[in-house]
Scaffold this motif. Structure first.
Motif, PDB file in Angstrom:
ATOM      1  N   ALA A  24      68.289  46.184  46.271  1.00 49.87           N
ATOM      2  CA  ALA A  24      68.271  45.109  47.270  1.00 49.87           C
ATOM      3  C   ALA A  24      68.876  43.838  46.693  1.00 49.87           C
ATOM      4  O   ALA A  24      69.610  43.120  47.383  1.00 49.87           O
ATOM      5  CB  ALA A  24      66.851  44.847  47.749  1.00 49.87           C
ATOM      6  N   ALA A  25      68.597  43.560  45.429  1.00 55.10           N
ATOM      7  CA  ALA A  25      69.104  42.338  44.803  1.00 55.10           C
ATOM      8  C   ALA A  25      70.622  42.376  44.649  1.00 55.10           C
ATOM      9  O   ALA A  25      71.288  41.343  44.734  1.00 55.10           O
ATOM     10  CB  ALA A  25      68.447  42.133  43.442  1.00 55.10           C
ATOM     11  N   THR A  26      71.176  43.576  44.439  1.00 55.04           N
ATOM     12  CA  THR A  26      72.629  43.696  44.277  1.00 55.04           C
ATOM     13  C   THR A  26      73.349  43.875  45.606  1.00 55.04           C
ATOM     14  O   THR A  26      74.573  43.923  45.643  1.00 55.04           O
ATOM     15  CB  THR A  26      72.984  44.877  43.357  1.00 55.04           C
ATOM     16  OG1 THR A  26      72.484  46.081  43.937  1.00 55.04           O
ATOM     17  CG2 THR A  26      72.432  44.673  41.968  1.00 55.04           C
ATOM     18  N   GLY A  27      72.603  44.012  46.675  1.00 57.83           N
ATOM     19  CA  GLY A  27      73.213  44.141  47.996  1.00 57.83           C
ATOM     20  C   GLY A  27      73.609  45.563  48.345  1.00 57.83           C
ATOM     21  O   GLY A  27      74.265  45.793  49.343  1.00 57.83           O
ATOM     22  N   THR A  28      73.226  46.539  47.523  1.00 61.70           N
ATOM     23  CA  THR A  28      73.558  47.929  47.797  1.00 61.70           C
ATOM     24  C   THR A  28      72.821  48.427  49.031  1.00 61.70           C
ATOM     25  O   THR A  28      73.374  49.180  49.830  1.00 61.70           O
ATOM     26  CB  THR A  28      73.200  48.812  46.578  1.00 61.70           C
ATOM     27  OG1 THR A  28      73.862  48.278  45.427  1.00 61.70           O
ATOM     28  CG2 THR A  28      73.628  50.234  46.787  1.00 61.70           C
ATOM     29  N   GLY A  30      69.953  47.073  52.215  1.00 58.19           N
ATOM     30  CA  GLY A  30      69.595  45.839  52.913  1.00 58.19           C
ATOM     31  C   GLY A  30      68.333  45.213  52.357  1.00 58.19           C
ATOM     32  O   GLY A  30      67.802  45.606  51.319  1.00 58.19           O
ATOM     33  N   LEU A  31      67.852  44.235  53.087  1.00 57.63           N
ATOM     34  CA  LEU A  31      66.640  43.534  52.680  1.00 57.63           C
ATOM     35  C   LEU A  31      65.417  44.441  52.636  1.00 57.63           C
ATOM     36  O   LEU A  31      64.442  44.129  51.959  1.00 57.63           O
ATOM     37  CB  LEU A  31      66.372  42.357  53.620  1.00 57.63           C
ATOM     38  CG  LEU A  31      67.362  41.200  53.516  1.00 57.63           C
ATOM     39  CD1 LEU A  31      67.041  40.151  54.570  1.00 57.63           C
ATOM     40  CD2 LEU A  31      67.321  40.593  52.130  1.00 57.63           C
ATOM     41  N   TYR A  34      63.435  45.364  49.393  1.00 58.02           N
ATOM     42  CA  TYR A  34      62.387  44.560  48.763  1.00 58.02           C
ATOM     43  C   TYR A  34      60.989  45.097  49.052  1.00 58.02           C
ATOM     44  O   TYR A  34      60.012  44.603  48.510  1.00 58.02           O
ATOM     45  CB  TYR A  34      62.496  43.094  49.182  1.00 58.02           C
ATOM     46  CG  TYR A  34      63.679  42.410  48.517  1.00 58.02           C
ATOM     47  CD1 TYR A  34      63.665  42.165  47.156  1.00 58.02           C
ATOM     48  CD2 TYR A  34      64.799  42.036  49.247  1.00 58.02           C
ATOM     49  CE1 TYR A  34      64.742  41.558  46.529  1.00 58.02           C
ATOM     50  CE2 TYR A  34      65.876  41.427  48.632  1.00 58.02           C
ATOM     51  CZ  TYR A  34      65.846  41.186  47.272  1.00 58.02           C
ATOM     52  OH  TYR A  34      66.905  40.597  46.653  1.00 58.02           O
TER      53      TYR A  34
END
Length: 63
Positions: A24-28, A30-31, A34
């Motif tokens: 999620a932090a790398t954008g691979t 979605g939100l 988290y």
């Protein structure tokens, strides 16, 4: 609050949760990635509210 999450279960929860948070932090992903915070916390505290509701326990036998 009694521990109801065993060692292997704890390890897997923390690893899977960390991977989801990392993705999620790398954008691979979605939100929604988290949501990995939940397994990380249940692994760190050795307690899962869902296990408590369902009467499950992956801890070893108490001596």
């Amino acid at each position: 609050m009694n521990a109801n999450v065993g060692t292997i279960d704890r390890t897997l929860r923390v690893l899977v949760g960390a991977v989801l948070i990392g993705l999620a932090a790398t954008g691979t992903v979605g939100l929604w990635g988290y949501v990995g915070v939940i397994p990380v916390l249940t692994g760190l505290f050795s307690f899962c509210p869902a296990y408590a509701l369902l009467g499950l326990n992956t801890c070893g036998l108490k001596k």
